[in-house]
Enzyme design. Structure first.
Site, PDB file in Angstrom:
ATOM      1  N   PRO A 353       2.989 -44.377 -33.367  1.00 57.05           N
ATOM      2  CA  PRO A 353       2.600 -43.368 -32.372  1.00 57.05           C
ATOM      3  C   PRO A 353       2.069 -42.126 -33.094  1.00 57.05           C
ATOM      4  O   PRO A 353       2.835 -41.367 -33.693  1.00 57.05           O
ATOM      5  CB  PRO A 353       3.906 -43.089 -31.617  1.00 57.05           C
ATOM      6  CG  PRO A 353       5.002 -43.549 -32.496  1.00 57.05           C
ATOM      7  CD  PRO A 353       4.454 -44.569 -33.446  1.00 57.05           C
ATOM      8  N   ASP A 529       3.490 -39.555 -37.761  1.00 61.46           N
ATOM      9  CA  ASP A 529       4.214 -40.586 -37.001  1.00 61.46           C
ATOM     10  C   ASP A 529       5.276 -39.889 -36.161  1.00 61.46           C
ATOM     11  O   ASP A 529       6.253 -39.360 -36.684  1.00 61.46           O
ATOM     12  CB  ASP A 529       4.854 -41.564 -38.000  1.00 61.46           C
ATOM     13  CG  ASP A 529       5.564 -42.738 -37.337  1.00 61.46           C
ATOM     14  OD1 ASP A 529       5.919 -42.609 -36.149  1.00 61.46           O
ATOM     15  OD2 ASP A 529       5.771 -43.759 -38.012  1.00 61.46           O
ATOM     16  N   HIS A 530       5.065 -39.921 -34.863  1.00 58.36           N
ATOM     17  CA  HIS A 530       5.945 -39.153 -33.988  1.00 58.36           C
ATOM     18  C   HIS A 530       7.338 -39.785 -33.846  1.00 58.36           C
ATOM     19  O   HIS A 530       8.216 -39.218 -33.228  1.00 58.36           O
ATOM     20  CB  HIS A 530       5.292 -38.993 -32.605  1.00 58.36           C
ATOM     21  CG  HIS A 530       5.669 -37.716 -31.916  1.00 58.36           C
ATOM     22  ND1 HIS A 530       6.717 -36.917 -32.313  1.00 58.36           N
ATOM     23  CD2 HIS A 530       5.109 -37.082 -30.850  1.00 58.36           C
ATOM     24  CE1 HIS A 530       6.811 -35.866 -31.525  1.00 58.36           C
ATOM     25  NE2 HIS A 530       5.846 -35.939 -30.621  1.00 58.36           N
ATOM     26  N   ARG A 531       7.529 -40.957 -34.446  1.00 60.84           N
ATOM     27  CA  ARG A 531       8.885 -41.526 -34.439  1.00 60.84           C
ATOM     28  C   ARG A 531       9.759 -40.823 -35.467  1.00 60.84           C
ATOM     29  O   ARG A 531      10.986 -40.805 -35.340  1.00 60.84           O
ATOM     30  CB  ARG A 531       8.837 -43.028 -34.783  1.00 60.84           C
ATOM     31  CG  ARG A 531       8.107 -43.863 -33.743  1.00 60.84           C
ATOM     32  CD  ARG A 531       7.915 -45.282 -34.238  1.00 60.84           C
ATOM     33  NE  ARG A 531       7.134 -45.335 -35.474  1.00 60.84           N
ATOM     34  CZ  ARG A 531       6.844 -46.432 -36.136  1.00 60.84           C
ATOM     35  NH1 ARG A 531       7.287 -47.593 -35.687  1.00 60.84           N
ATOM     36  NH2 ARG A 531       6.123 -46.410 -37.239  1.00 60.84           N
ATOM     37  N   ILE A 533       8.540 -37.720 -37.208  1.00 61.67           N
ATOM     38  CA  ILE A 533       8.221 -36.282 -37.304  1.00 61.67           C
ATOM     39  C   ILE A 533       7.963 -35.751 -35.901  1.00 61.67           C
ATOM     40  O   ILE A 533       7.196 -36.345 -35.136  1.00 61.67           O
ATOM     41  CB  ILE A 533       6.958 -36.098 -38.181  1.00 61.67           C
ATOM     42  CG1 ILE A 533       7.258 -36.560 -39.611  1.00 61.67           C
ATOM     43  CG2 ILE A 533       6.486 -34.658 -38.140  1.00 61.67           C
ATOM     44  CD1 ILE A 533       6.020 -36.760 -40.450  1.00 61.67           C
TER      45      ILE A 533
END
Ligand code: CAO
Length: 557
Positions: A353, A529-531, A533
């Protein structure tokens, strides 16, 4: 003390019956009639009880084996007295004792006697056959829990007619032959016993006779139709096994294969065929019994749920368009690097993501400093571009913000933090995009970095990079600065969690609080990577990075 070989007992002529459970292991001490293995045919699950007490010394069968009557299952070492028990259990298995062996064979012969007699039957004619409750061991309180047929139904040989249940087990009663149900004498919930008439099946007499030795679970007595009188029309009563051990064999134990699941053999078979774990199926039958409909409904719901979940996620196939319809075209195959890049880009784009954040660094001072180094660079036979400064600034930011120097563990349950700083540099080559890695950026000088990037880029363009030189990056810098553009959204090079895209610096009027002044502004984009950060992390990382680039003296702080 004696050694007893326990073999598959008389299971009513069924061949190649699957072993679905081993109830004992070598070394186990078993008592008389303890379950040894569970067999499952098309119609019934059968626990094979031990005909002796003793210690299991060897097991010949494994789950999944197909066994037939007489096949050796295991060996039990028992006390001499146990031979007496063995003799009591005529159908329980082959033994070393010759007496027991002959007893076993005698039982088999009596079972087969009926069809031999029936060979003298005249040509096929219609008979009405009353199907009765077969012997189910010691049980005297048998309940009909399911009627599988209705009057007028046409059944094939082996189709389930009813399901019986005792306190401990259930059994499907299969049709002994093909025919039509002409009447049913019982209903669900009825209590019956061995010999209770269940229904009348109309079919051809010769079929009925030939079915005799293949449907052992059905006890039946023949009746003649008005035009089929005479003894030869009468179907013989099947002789089911008549010992406690073989009675246990005849019963389908619905809880044998899975301790907690209550389901019949045909349901278990259906669930295996459909790949359904019965433990997950909600039961609707009496006392929590799982029915075939329960299994089918489970599959239907699972498919429906899956379809709902994948709405919007499924990748529609690329349409195959003939572009030559619209004009002249030429087709060139992708290079190997091009294919790999395409696969990597798609995997990373779909799996990670991405969030991309933009900022500008005021590199006016940095550019002035870089310009001042040109002569020295020339003496060193080096070219000094903004890139080594960017790498150095990124290494400082990675050390300051460890979440960016990390990877999500493959199991998705933990984050791996790296205590080294290796940075990949995207290099454009004639064969495609490659990303050599500059190791230990934090430990190298600007001159060293400039030299190494130059060497790696040169190797990349000449296809001289080794696989090791393209591995282990923590973060990537992709610079399109010499080409142009005001910003782009780079794709993260997984399993890294961030990448920085560098666009072309521009001199812009920047308000200094009193006036607009010309400043060299470097457009930067960071995809993360929004998982791993979140936005605040990214904001802090980016702010730090921009500050360092705006005043590289901060690198020494
Ligand atoms: N803005 C303006 N000018 C820039 C710049 C920027 N952001 N970055 C570099 N430049 C200048 C350099 O200073 C140099 O000019 P001078 O010789 O006058 O100093 C000129 O552009 C050429 O630089 P370079 O490209 O030779 O060197 P580099 O260190 O900047 O980059 C490399 C090296 C290998 C990264 C680069 O050649 C390259 O291949 N870039 C493409 C990366 C890429 O394809 N990214 C996309 C990935 S996603 O598809």
């Amino acid at each position: 003390m004696s050694i007893e070989k326990i073999s598959v007992p008389d299971i009513g002529g069924a061949d190649n019956v699957e072993v679905i459970e081993l109830c004992v292991a070598v070394g186990d001490v078993v008592a008389l009639e303890d379950s040894l293995i569970v067999l499952e045919s098309d119609k019934a699950s059968m626990e094979i009880p031990s005909p002796v007490a003793g210690t299991v010394t060897a097991i010949s069968a494994v789950v999944g084996d197909s066994l037939s009557e007489g096949d050796v299952i295991l060996t039990i070492e028992c006390e001499a007295d146990d031979d007496i028990a063995l003799g009591d259990v005529s159908n329980a298995g082959e033994v070393d004792s010759g007496a027991a062996q002959s007893q076993h064979q005698g039982s088999q012969e009596s079972t087969l006697a009926a069809p031999q007699g029936s060979e003298e039957l005249p040509s096929p004619a219609v008979v009405n056959e009353t199907i009765e409750v077969p012997e189910v061991g010691e049980a005297d309180n048998i309940e009909i829990i399911e009627l599988c047929v209705a009057v007028g139904d046409v059944v094939a040989e082996g189709d389930s007619l009813i399901v019986l249940e005792t306190d401990k087990a259930s059994m499907e009663v299969p049709s002994p032959r093909a025919g039509e149900i002409v009447s049913i004498a019982v209903k669900e919930g009825d209590s019956v016993q061995q010999g209770t008439p269940i229904l009348v099946l109309q079919g051809e007499a010769d079929t009925a006779a030939s079915a005799d030795n293949t449907q052992p679970l059905v006890s039946r007595s023949g009746t003649s139709t008005a035009d089929d009188s005479g003894d030869t029309r009468q179907l013989p009563l099947q002789e089911p096994a008549n010992t406690s051990a073989s009675a246990a064999v005849a019963v389908s134990t619905m809880q044998s294969a899975s301790q907690s699941v209550y389901a019949g053999p045909s349901v278990r078979r259906l669930s295996r065929e459909m790949g359904v774990a019965l433990e997950a199926v909600k039961s609707s039958g009496p006392r929590g019994r799982i029915t075939k409909d329960d299994v089918k409904n489970y599959v239907k719901n699972a498919l429906k749920t899956k379809a709902q979940q994948s709405v919007g996620l499924a990748l529609p196939a690329q349409p195959d368009i003939d572009f030559s319809k619209f004009g002249e075209i030429s087709v060139e195959p992708l290079s190997k690097i091009g294919k790999l890049t395409a696969a990597n880009m798609q995997r990373n784009w779909l799996n990670i993501p991405h969030v991309t954040q933009f900022d500008e660094a005021d590199v006016t001072e940095l550019e002035a400093f870089r310009g001042s180094l040109k002569d020295e660079a020339a003496r060193r036979l080096l070219k000094i571009t903004p890139l080594p400064f960017l790498l150095k600034a990124c290494s400082a930011a990675l050390k300051q913000h460890p979440k960016f120097n990390a990877s999500l563990h493959a199991d998705g349950k933990s984050v791996v933090f790296k205590h080294y700083v290796h940075i990949g540099v995207a290099v454009n080559t004639p064969a495609g995009l490659v990303v050599p890695v500059v190791n230990d950026v934090d430990k190298k000088s600007i001159w060293e970095l400039a030299k190494e990037v130059d060497e790696l880029a040169d190797k990349a363009k000449n296809r001289k990079l080794t696989p090791q030189q393209m591995q282990g990056a923590c973060f990537t810098v992709s610079s399109l600065g010499n080409i142009g553009g005001t910003g782009f959204t780079p794709i993260i090079n997984g399993p890294e969690v961030a990448i920085m895209g560098v666009s072309k610096l521009q001199t812009k009027p920047v308000w200094d609080g009193a006036a607009f002044v010309p400043r060299k502004m470097l457009p930067l984009a960071i995809s993360y990577d929004h998982r791993v950060i979140n936005g605040v992390d990214a904001g802090q990382f980016f702010t730090f990075l921009v500050q360092v680039l705006s005043d590289i003296r901060r690198l020494v702080l």
